[in-house]
Scaffold this motif. Structure first.
Motif, PDB file in Angstrom:
ATOM      1  N   LYS A  90       0.848  -1.186   0.000  1.00 40.86           N
ATOM      2  CA  LYS A  90       0.000   0.000   0.000  1.00 40.86           C
ATOM      3  C   LYS A  90       0.884   1.236   0.000  1.00 40.86           C
ATOM      4  N   LYS A 113       3.116 -13.266   5.529  1.00 36.21           N
ATOM      5  CA  LYS A 113       2.032 -12.317   5.806  1.00 36.21           C
ATOM      6  C   LYS A 113       2.532 -10.904   5.531  1.00 36.21           C
ATOM      7  N   ASN A 115       1.155  -6.510   4.946  1.00 44.23           N
ATOM      8  CA  ASN A 115       0.108  -5.511   5.187  1.00 44.23           C
ATOM      9  C   ASN A 115      -0.175  -4.732   3.905  1.00 44.23           C
ATOM     10  N   ARG A 117      -1.936  -4.509  -0.216  1.00 43.46           N
ATOM     11  CA  ARG A 117      -3.235  -4.158  -0.778  1.00 43.46           C
ATOM     12  C   ARG A 117      -4.269  -5.267  -0.614  1.00 43.46           C
ATOM     13  N   GLY A 118      -3.816  -6.480  -0.429  1.00 44.50           N
ATOM     14  CA  GLY A 118      -4.757  -7.583  -0.253  1.00 44.50           C
ATOM     15  C   GLY A 118      -5.440  -7.971  -1.551  1.00 44.50           C
ATOM     16  N   ASP A 120      -9.270  -9.430  -3.124  1.00 48.31           N
ATOM     17  CA  ASP A 120     -10.693  -9.682  -2.925  1.00 48.31           C
ATOM     18  C   ASP A 120     -10.937 -11.166  -3.199  1.00 48.31           C
ATOM     19  N   SER A 164      -6.937 -13.501   2.676  1.00 45.52           N
ATOM     20  CA  SER A 164      -6.716 -12.100   2.345  1.00 45.52           C
ATOM     21  C   SER A 164      -8.029 -11.336   2.321  1.00 45.52           C
ATOM     22  N   GLU A 165      -7.903 -10.045   2.580  1.00 44.93           N
ATOM     23  CA  GLU A 165      -9.002  -9.103   2.425  1.00 44.93           C
ATOM     24  C   GLU A 165      -8.438  -7.833   1.806  1.00 44.93           C
ATOM     25  N   ASP A 167      -7.234  -4.310   1.266  1.00 44.62           N
ATOM     26  CA  ASP A 167      -6.629  -3.326   2.166  1.00 44.62           C
ATOM     27  C   ASP A 167      -6.225  -3.899   3.527  1.00 44.62           C
ATOM     28  N   GLN A 168      -6.262  -5.217   3.673  1.00 43.85           N
ATOM     29  CA  GLN A 168      -5.865  -5.836   4.937  1.00 43.85           C
ATOM     30  C   GLN A 168      -4.662  -6.752   4.762  1.00 43.85           C
ATOM     31  N   GLY A 169      -4.059  -6.747   3.585  1.00 44.16           N
ATOM     32  CA  GLY A 169      -2.892  -7.584   3.352  1.00 44.16           C
ATOM     33  C   GLY A 169      -3.278  -8.989   2.947  1.00 44.16           C
ATOM     34  N   THR A 171      -2.041 -13.338   3.482  1.00 41.66           N
ATOM     35  CA  THR A 171      -1.249 -14.378   4.122  1.00 41.66           C
ATOM     36  C   THR A 171      -1.271 -15.597   3.218  1.00 41.66           C
TER      37      THR A 171
END
Length: 184
Positions: A90, A113, A115, A117-118, A120, A164-165, A167-169, A171
């Motif tokens: 990000k 893991k 942090n 952009r993750g 969808d 992943s999500e 904006d949550q990174g 794994t």
């Protein structure tokens, strides 16, 4: 335009050849691979890129922890996951990457893991390991790295999973079947 097209076609042929080689080699050279040593070697190979971005990298792997696999495949997978983390970070946020490994009953898991952009997963989860699938619109994305990584994990009878999500990174979990460890 012809040269560009020819270069892209050549790149595709090389990538397809790599995948075919992975899938068709019945004599995959499985051996004990030191996880931390391999990770450090990969980090050293991309040192200039790492220094440019200056992420906080946290390594939580016991010295001497080994998995049964193919060292060049494991190095390639580690390289792909690390460079993806760097590429899909990000903006304006300190990049953080944690690599940890732990032993479970049936598997030894190596987790990457970040942090960033993750992804969808609802929208792209079923296509994540597909050939030429990209999800962030980066101009330099080719959509081959995760595809090759998945094929390499399959060739070692190992599994790769993603959590992943947006904006949550992300794994990535690499699960290597536990084997009886013989002499190194």
């Amino acid at each position: 335009m012809i040269r560009i097209s020819a270069d892209r076609l050549d790149e595709i042929v090389v990538q397809l050849n790599e995948v075919i080689k992975i899938q068709s080699d019945p004599n995959v050279n499985l051996q004990w691979v030191n996880v931390k040593t391999t990770l450090i070697e990969v980090l050293e190979s991309i040192n200039a890129h790492v220094e440019e971005i200056n992420p906080k990298i946290n390594i939580q792997i016991k010295d001497g922890l080994r998995v049964y696999g193919v060292k060049p495949y494991i190095s390639s997978i580690f390289l792909n996951l690390l460079t993806n983390s760097l590429k899909y970070r990000k903006p304006n946020i300190k990049m953080k990457i944690t690599v940890e490994a732990y032993e479970e009953d049936q598997y030894t898991t190596v987790a990457f893991k970040d942090n960033g952009r993750g992804i969808d997963m609802e929208r792209h989860g079923d296509k994540l390991f597909g050939m030429y699938k990209t999800f962030h619109g980066n101009k330099d994305a080719k959509g081959i790295g995760l595809f090759i990584s998945k094929n390499q994990m399959d060739a070692m009878n190992a599994k790769i999973e993603v959590r992943s999500e947006v904006d949550q990174g992300a794994t990535f979990l690499l699960r290597f079947p536990n084997q009886k460890q013989g002499k190194a």
